[in-house]
Write a protein that holds these residues in place. Structure first.
Motif, PDB file in Angstrom:
ATOM      1  N   HIS A 106     -63.511 -12.269  71.810  1.00  0.00           N
ATOM      2  CA  HIS A 106     -62.212 -12.662  71.268  1.00  0.00           C
ATOM      3  C   HIS A 106     -61.756 -13.998  71.846  1.00  0.00           C
ATOM      4  CE1 HIS A 106     -58.416 -12.014  69.253  1.00  0.00           C
ATOM      5  NE2 HIS A 106     -57.753 -12.183  70.383  1.00  0.00           N
ATOM      6  N   ARG A 121     -60.002 -11.242  60.112  1.00  0.00           N
ATOM      7  CA  ARG A 121     -59.558  -9.990  59.492  1.00  0.00           C
ATOM      8  C   ARG A 121     -60.678  -9.405  58.643  1.00  0.00           C
ATOM      9  NH1 ARG A 121     -54.002 -12.923  57.609  1.00  0.00           N
ATOM     10  NH2 ARG A 121     -53.100 -13.168  59.711  1.00  0.00           N
ATOM     11  N   ILE A 163     -55.688  -2.592  70.834  1.00  0.00           N
ATOM     12  CA  ILE A 163     -54.517  -2.710  69.960  1.00  0.00           C
ATOM     13  C   ILE A 163     -54.022  -4.164  69.928  1.00  0.00           C
ATOM     14  CG2 ILE A 163     -52.099  -2.041  69.663  1.00  0.00           C
ATOM     15  CD1 ILE A 163     -52.879   0.683  70.905  1.00  0.00           C
ATOM     16  N   GLY A 164     -54.013  -4.816  71.092  1.00  0.00           N
ATOM     17  CA  GLY A 164     -53.543  -6.189  71.172  1.00  0.00           C
ATOM     18  C   GLY A 164     -54.385  -7.152  70.354  1.00  0.00           C
ATOM     19  N   VAL A 166     -56.200  -6.413  67.654  1.00  0.00           N
ATOM     20  CA  VAL A 166     -55.945  -6.139  66.233  1.00  0.00           C
ATOM     21  C   VAL A 166     -54.594  -6.695  65.809  1.00  0.00           C
ATOM     22  CG1 VAL A 166     -55.624  -4.334  64.502  1.00  0.00           C
ATOM     23  CG2 VAL A 166     -57.448  -4.117  66.204  1.00  0.00           C
ATOM     24  N   ARG A 167     -53.577  -6.539  66.644  1.00  0.00           N
ATOM     25  CA  ARG A 167     -52.249  -7.065  66.327  1.00  0.00           C
ATOM     26  C   ARG A 167     -52.254  -8.583  66.260  1.00  0.00           C
ATOM     27  NH1 ARG A 167     -47.401  -4.743  69.787  1.00  0.00           N
ATOM     28  NH2 ARG A 167     -46.342  -6.099  68.290  1.00  0.00           N
ATOM     29  N   TYR A 168     -52.948  -9.216  67.181  1.00  0.00           N
ATOM     30  CA  TYR A 168     -53.018 -10.681  67.175  1.00  0.00           C
ATOM     31  C   TYR A 168     -53.662 -11.175  65.888  1.00  0.00           C
ATOM     32  CZ  TYR A 168     -54.174 -15.464  68.535  1.00  0.00           C
ATOM     33  OH  TYR A 168     -54.288 -16.842  68.562  1.00  0.00           O
ATOM     34  N   HIS A 170     -53.777  -9.811  63.014  1.00  0.00           N
ATOM     35  CA  HIS A 170     -53.023  -9.515  61.791  1.00  0.00           C
ATOM     36  C   HIS A 170     -51.616 -10.099  61.777  1.00  0.00           C
ATOM     37  CE1 HIS A 170     -56.218  -6.492  61.077  1.00  0.00           C
ATOM     38  NE2 HIS A 170     -55.914  -6.697  59.821  1.00  0.00           N
ATOM     39  N   GLN A 171     -51.255 -10.881  62.769  1.00  0.00           N
ATOM     40  CA  GLN A 171     -49.920 -11.478  62.733  1.00  0.00           C
ATOM     41  C   GLN A 171     -49.837 -12.524  61.617  1.00  0.00           C
ATOM     42  OE1 GLN A 171     -48.906 -13.906  66.222  1.00  0.00           O
ATOM     43  NE2 GLN A 171     -51.079 -13.928  66.766  1.00  0.00           N
ATOM     44  N   LYS A 172     -48.676 -12.614  61.004  1.00  0.00           N
ATOM     45  CA  LYS A 172     -48.495 -13.521  59.875  1.00  0.00           C
ATOM     46  C   LYS A 172     -48.219 -14.955  60.329  1.00  0.00           C
ATOM     47  CE  LYS A 172     -46.836  -9.954  56.693  1.00  0.00           C
ATOM     48  NZ  LYS A 172     -45.716  -9.513  55.812  1.00  0.00           N
ATOM     49  N   GLU A 182     -54.051 -17.109  74.509  1.00  0.00           N
ATOM     50  CA  GLU A 182     -54.820 -15.930  74.108  1.00  0.00           C
ATOM     51  C   GLU A 182     -56.226 -16.010  74.701  1.00  0.00           C
ATOM     52  OE1 GLU A 182     -55.183 -12.271  71.705  1.00  0.00           O
ATOM     53  OE2 GLU A 182     -53.533 -13.449  72.550  1.00  0.00           O
TER      54      GLU A 182
END
Length: 255
Positions: A106, A121, A163-164, A166-168, A170-172, A182
């Motif tokens: 990542h 994604r 989780i972090g 995946v959230r990163y 998918h952020q818009k 990051e």
């Protein structure tokens, strides 16, 4: 199978030791400088091999424990207990290996795609954090069930890490330059995972007979690494308040 497993473990230990040494050069040198890029590349390659070999060797034990370890030590009450012990040990090592693999991959990916998160994604990218989440959930259950302190500490960390990521992805909206922090957070995280694995397995004999010192050695990498990661992230945090959205035309991510 024992020979194959032993060979993989030997390479795992050698590249892991090299990774532990290489980790400090890019961490302490100027970001973006020649030494940082050169030794950072060496670290990433060594750590990828270390983590993937850890995944392979751990999986072998989980599926065929008595083939890899056919001789049961005398202090175990039964074969079933010995098998459960091996699987408990190696589900933890599998979780740590996946955690390091996720962090290293990542940390490289975010620098390549920057604000163009659509490229991450995909199933090809997200299967690894999902697998980490599943394995960490199993490890946490075992840790709680059998009272394994180390697993109870690091399984939640692995869950939050998955989780972090995946959230990163998918952020818009993404703050310009936030991929730098990051990158820092996850590359330091890979080092924490590597040093934890060393003290949990390779360095355990150093404090044999002293459970308190063993526990300290297990959590020490996180106690040092997390503040160090926060300090570096604050140092290199983007000063601009501008935002780039994921609707920008994506660039092709090179392999």
């Amino acid at each position: 199978m024992q020979t194959i497993h032993g060979f993989i473990v030997t390479l795992h230990i050698l590249t892991g030791a090299l990774s532990l040494l290489l980790f400090w050069v890019p961490s302490l040198t100027k970001k973006g400088g020649k030494a940082h890029k050169q030794f950072g590349g060496y670290y990433i390659k060594a750590m990828l091999f270390t983590s993937i070999s850890g995944v392979i060797s751990s999986t072998m034990v989980l599926f065929i424990p008595l083939v890899i370890y056919p001789t049961m030590p005398e202090h175990f009450e039964s074969v079933a207990y010995f098998t459960a012990y091996l699987r408990g040990q190696y589900i933890f090592l599998l979780m740590l290996s996946l955690l390091v693999w996720n962090n290293v991959r990542h940390s490289v990916a975010v620098l390549k795609v920057k604000q163009n998160l659509e490229q991450l994604r995909t199933i090809e990218y997200l299967w690894l954090p999902v697998l980490l989440f599943v394995v960490a959930s199993i490890a946490l259950y075992q840790g709680i069930t059998y009272g394994i302190t180390l697993t109870c500490i690091f399984a939640p960390i692995a869950l939050l890490n998955a989780i972090g990521i995946v959230r990163y992805v998918h952020q818009k909206d993404i703050v310009a330059g936030s991929w730098v922090t990051e990158h820092i957070g996850h590359i330091i995280g890979s080092g924490i995972g590597a040093y934890t694995a060393f003290f949990a397995f390779g360095g355990r004999a150093l404090f044999e007979g002293s459970p308190s010192l063993q526990l300290v050695s297990w959590v020490l990498p996180a106690l040092i690494g997390v503040p160090f990661s926060i300090w570096l992230s604050c140092k290199y945090k983007p000063k601009s308040s501008g935002r780039n959205t994921s609707s920008l035309k994506p660039k092709v991510m090179k392999s």
